[in-house]
Design a protein around this motif. Structure first.
Motif, PDB file in Angstrom:
ATOM      1  N   PHE A   5      24.327 -28.382  42.451  1.00  0.00           N
ATOM      2  CA  PHE A   5      25.359 -27.459  42.926  1.00  0.00           C
ATOM      3  C   PHE A   5      25.158 -26.115  42.236  1.00  0.00           C
ATOM      4  O   PHE A   5      25.084 -26.037  41.000  1.00  0.00           O
ATOM      5  CB  PHE A   5      26.759 -27.988  42.623  1.00  0.00           C
ATOM      6  N   LEU A   6      25.076 -25.052  43.016  1.00  0.00           N
ATOM      7  CA  LEU A   6      24.897 -23.694  42.499  1.00  0.00           C
ATOM      8  C   LEU A   6      26.186 -22.917  42.733  1.00  0.00           C
ATOM      9  O   LEU A   6      26.613 -22.737  43.879  1.00  0.00           O
ATOM     10  CB  LEU A   6      23.717 -23.011  43.200  1.00  0.00           C
ATOM     11  N   HIS A   7      26.799 -22.481  41.661  1.00  0.00           N
ATOM     12  CA  HIS A   7      28.099 -21.811  41.751  1.00  0.00           C
ATOM     13  C   HIS A   7      27.950 -20.358  42.184  1.00  0.00           C
ATOM     14  O   HIS A   7      26.846 -19.797  42.244  1.00  0.00           O
ATOM     15  CB  HIS A   7      28.831 -21.907  40.407  1.00  0.00           C
ATOM     16  N   GLY A   8      29.091 -19.738  42.472  1.00  0.00           N
ATOM     17  CA  GLY A   8      29.119 -18.341  42.854  1.00  0.00           C
ATOM     18  C   GLY A   8      29.165 -17.428  41.641  1.00  0.00           C
ATOM     19  O   GLY A   8      29.134 -17.874  40.485  1.00  0.00           O
ATOM     20  N   ALA A   9      29.245 -16.130  41.897  1.00  0.00           N
ATOM     21  CA  ALA A   9      29.244 -15.136  40.825  1.00  0.00           C
ATOM     22  C   ALA A   9      30.458 -15.318  39.938  1.00  0.00           C
ATOM     23  O   ALA A   9      31.592 -15.328  40.416  1.00  0.00           O
ATOM     24  CB  ALA A   9      29.233 -13.729  41.416  1.00  0.00           C
ATOM     25  N   GLY A  10      30.228 -15.492  38.634  1.00  0.00           N
ATOM     26  CA  GLY A  10      31.321 -15.728  37.707  1.00  0.00           C
ATOM     27  C   GLY A  10      32.078 -17.001  37.986  1.00  0.00           C
ATOM     28  O   GLY A  10      33.204 -17.172  37.530  1.00  0.00           O
ATOM     29  N   GLY A  11      31.453 -17.933  38.716  1.00  0.00           N
ATOM     30  CA  GLY A  11      32.174 -19.088  39.231  1.00  0.00           C
ATOM     31  C   GLY A  11      31.899 -20.401  38.531  1.00  0.00           C
ATOM     32  O   GLY A  11      32.251 -21.452  39.082  1.00  0.00           O
ATOM     33  N   PHE A  12      31.270 -20.375  37.353  1.00  0.00           N
ATOM     34  CA  PHE A  12      30.971 -21.642  36.692  1.00  0.00           C
ATOM     35  C   PHE A  12      32.243 -22.451  36.449  1.00  0.00           C
ATOM     36  O   PHE A  12      32.250 -23.673  36.627  1.00  0.00           O
ATOM     37  CB  PHE A  12      30.237 -21.398  35.376  1.00  0.00           C
ATOM     38  N   ILE A  13      33.319 -21.786  36.045  1.00  0.00           N
ATOM     39  CA  ILE A  13      34.594 -22.480  35.836  1.00  0.00           C
ATOM     40  C   ILE A  13      35.342 -22.649  37.156  1.00  0.00           C
ATOM     41  O   ILE A  13      35.785 -23.752  37.503  1.00  0.00           O
ATOM     42  CB  ILE A  13      35.475 -21.718  34.827  1.00  0.00           C
ATOM     43  N   ASP A  14      35.473 -21.552  37.906  1.00  0.00           N
ATOM     44  CA  ASP A  14      36.281 -21.598  39.134  1.00  0.00           C
ATOM     45  C   ASP A  14      35.722 -22.572  40.171  1.00  0.00           C
ATOM     46  O   ASP A  14      36.485 -23.169  40.939  1.00  0.00           O
ATOM     47  CB  ASP A  14      36.363 -20.201  39.752  1.00  0.00           C
ATOM     48  N   MET A  32      25.280 -28.874  37.744  1.00  0.00           N
ATOM     49  CA  MET A  32      25.678 -27.483  38.005  1.00  0.00           C
ATOM     50  C   MET A  32      25.225 -26.609  36.844  1.00  0.00           C
ATOM     51  O   MET A  32      25.923 -26.469  35.835  1.00  0.00           O
ATOM     52  CB  MET A  32      27.194 -27.370  38.208  1.00  0.00           C
ATOM     53  N   PRO A  33      24.041 -26.004  36.953  1.00  0.00           N
ATOM     54  CA  PRO A  33      23.580 -25.110  35.886  1.00  0.00           C
ATOM     55  C   PRO A  33      24.454 -23.870  35.809  1.00  0.00           C
ATOM     56  O   PRO A  33      24.962 -23.389  36.821  1.00  0.00           O
ATOM     57  CB  PRO A  33      22.154 -24.759  36.312  1.00  0.00           C
ATOM     58  N   ARG A  34      24.618 -23.352  34.603  1.00  0.00           N
ATOM     59  CA  ARG A  34      25.395 -22.133  34.417  1.00  0.00           C
ATOM     60  C   ARG A  34      24.480 -20.924  34.636  1.00  0.00           C
ATOM     61  O   ARG A  34      23.545 -20.690  33.864  1.00  0.00           O
ATOM     62  CB  ARG A  34      26.030 -22.084  33.031  1.00  0.00           C
ATOM     63  N   LEU A  35      24.757 -20.175  35.672  1.00  0.00           N
ATOM     64  CA  LEU A  35      23.961 -19.000  36.016  1.00  0.00           C
ATOM     65  C   LEU A  35      24.588 -17.770  35.373  1.00  0.00           C
ATOM     66  O   LEU A  35      25.780 -17.738  35.089  1.00  0.00           O
ATOM     67  CB  LEU A  35      23.864 -18.874  37.537  1.00  0.00           C
ATOM     68  N   PRO A  36      23.796 -16.725  35.117  1.00  0.00           N
ATOM     69  CA  PRO A  36      24.274 -15.636  34.244  1.00  0.00           C
ATOM     70  C   PRO A  36      25.393 -14.801  34.852  1.00  0.00           C
ATOM     71  O   PRO A  36      25.372 -14.460  36.034  1.00  0.00           O
ATOM     72  CB  PRO A  36      23.013 -14.786  34.036  1.00  0.00           C
ATOM     73  N   ASP A  37      26.365 -14.464  34.000  1.00  0.00           N
ATOM     74  CA  ASP A  37      27.430 -13.541  34.388  1.00  0.00           C
ATOM     75  C   ASP A  37      27.076 -12.104  34.029  1.00  0.00           C
ATOM     76  O   ASP A  37      27.607 -11.163  34.627  1.00  0.00           O
ATOM     77  CB  ASP A  37      28.742 -13.901  33.676  1.00  0.00           C
ATOM     78  N   ASP A  38      26.202 -11.943  33.052  1.00  0.00           N
ATOM     79  CA  ASP A  38      25.935 -10.606  32.512  1.00  0.00           C
ATOM     80  C   ASP A  38      24.785  -9.899  33.209  1.00  0.00           C
ATOM     81  O   ASP A  38      24.541  -8.720  32.952  1.00  0.00           O
ATOM     82  CB  ASP A  38      25.674 -10.672  31.003  1.00  0.00           C
ATOM     83  N   ASP A  39      24.067 -10.584  34.061  1.00  0.00           N
ATOM     84  CA  ASP A  39      22.964  -9.968  34.804  1.00  0.00           C
ATOM     85  C   ASP A  39      23.006 -10.516  36.219  1.00  0.00           C
ATOM     86  O   ASP A  39      22.666 -11.664  36.466  1.00  0.00           O
ATOM     87  CB  ASP A  39      21.626 -10.291  34.139  1.00  0.00           C
ATOM     88  N   GLY A 221      35.285  -5.371  50.853  1.00  0.00           N
ATOM     89  CA  GLY A 221      33.924  -5.055  50.474  1.00  0.00           C
ATOM     90  C   GLY A 221      33.411  -6.037  49.458  1.00  0.00           C
ATOM     91  O   GLY A 221      34.072  -6.986  49.075  1.00  0.00           O
ATOM     92  N   PRO A 222      32.171  -5.806  48.996  1.00  0.00           N
ATOM     93  CA  PRO A 222      31.550  -6.787  48.103  1.00  0.00           C
ATOM     94  C   PRO A 222      32.277  -6.907  46.769  1.00  0.00           C
ATOM     95  O   PRO A 222      32.514  -5.924  46.077  1.00  0.00           O
ATOM     96  CB  PRO A 222      30.132  -6.238  47.897  1.00  0.00           C
ATOM     97  N   THR A 223      32.662  -8.120  46.445  1.00  0.00           N
ATOM     98  CA  THR A 223      33.097  -8.454  45.110  1.00  0.00           C
ATOM     99  C   THR A 223      32.240  -9.625  44.694  1.00  0.00           C
ATOM    100  O   THR A 223      31.912 -10.468  45.512  1.00  0.00           O
ATOM    101  CB  THR A 223      34.577  -8.882  45.078  1.00  0.00           C
ATOM    102  N   LEU A 224      31.841  -9.691  43.475  1.00  0.00           N
ATOM    103  CA  LEU A 224      30.961 -10.742  43.032  1.00  0.00           C
ATOM    104  C   LEU A 224      31.746 -11.856  42.363  1.00  0.00           C
ATOM    105  O   LEU A 224      31.271 -12.529  41.479  1.00  0.00           O
ATOM    106  CB  LEU A 224      29.898 -10.187  42.091  1.00  0.00           C
ATOM    107  N   ALA A 225      32.964 -12.060  42.837  1.00  0.00           N
ATOM    108  CA  ALA A 225      33.791 -13.154  42.307  1.00  0.00           C
ATOM    109  C   ALA A 225      33.552 -14.376  43.158  1.00  0.00           C
ATOM    110  O   ALA A 225      33.635 -14.329  44.361  1.00  0.00           O
ATOM    111  CB  ALA A 225      35.266 -12.766  42.331  1.00  0.00           C
ATOM    112  N   GLY A 226      33.321 -15.503  42.481  1.00  0.00           N
ATOM    113  CA  GLY A 226      33.129 -16.754  43.217  1.00  0.00           C
ATOM    114  C   GLY A 226      31.864 -16.769  43.980  1.00  0.00           C
ATOM    115  O   GLY A 226      31.760 -17.335  45.027  1.00  0.00           O
TER     116      GLY A 226
END
Length: 226
Positions: A5-14, A32-39, A221-226
């Protein structure tokens, strides 16, 4: 068999509850690997995704949500040079995937321009998604004519209550037909109203199935949440 499972932007918790619900539905513990929030660059996400995909077996499931789905699609389009043939048989579900072309959110770094991956793909989107406009589903469907397409009346960006439906589709190896769930107001395909609740199968045509409900409003517009 395993579930990646690959989460969305900033979505590791959500996205955790969604991943857990999908895991329960298929009887697997999701990886579910934790993908970077800072890049948020394409390569910062694509590099770890490629690594996880390199361990896939033919029976594995890959489910990606939102921004994670966008990056996964582009990685899969890199083709068989990146992945052994067995990996091409894996089943992939793309949930609430934003469209980054100039018809959608217009961010060229993330935009998918093809080719269509060889994997068995399905696209899922809820009409009441409050993050990624529902119209983006059909922008993607026009570029992925072999993909199964599922739309839902409700469930929001996190597909609340829909894990079993998504899991049932992800477990299927059929890649021939287009399917849509109509459990709400009439939807329109090719100018013809199709009313729910029902399930129709729509086979791809040379003209490609397209959404002709109002698709011009691509806000927010684009938000990188979730």
């Amino acid at each position: 068999m395993r579930l990646l499972f690959l989460h969305g932007a900033g979505g590791f918790i959500d996205d955790g509850p969604l991943a857990a619900a999908l895991g329960d539905a298929v009887g697997l513990t999701p990886d579910m690997p934790r993908l970077p929030d800072d890049d948020m660059s394409f390569e910062a996400w694509a590099t770890p995704i490629r690594e996880h995909l390199s361990h896939l077996d033919a029976d594995d499931l890959v489910i990606a949500h939102s921004f994670g789905a966008s990056i996964l699609l582009r990685v899969l389009a890199e083709g068989s040079a990146q992945f052994p043939r067995a990996h091409q048989r894996a089943r992939v579900a793309l949930l609430a995937m934003p469209d980054w072309s100039d018809a959608g959110w217009d961010v060229s770094d993330y935009a998918f321009h093809g080719p269509e991956p060889e994997m068995i793909l399905s696209l899922h989107h809820c009409r009441d998604d409050e993050v990624v406009p529902f119209a983006h589903l059909w922008l993607h469907a026009s570029r992925l004519p072999a993909a199964r397409v599922w739309e839902y009346r409700s469930g929001g960006h996190q597909f609340t209550g829909l894990a079993n439906r998504i899991a049932a589709d992800a477990g299927s190896r059929s890649g021939v037909a287009r399917a849509r769930v109509f459990d709400g107001p009439p939807a329109f395909v090719g100018g013809q109203a199709i009313r729910g609740p029902s399930r129709r199968t729509i086979r791809p045509t040379s003209a490609r199935t397209r959404c002709v409900t109002p698709c011009q409003d691509l806000s927010p517009g684009p938000t990188l949440a979730g």
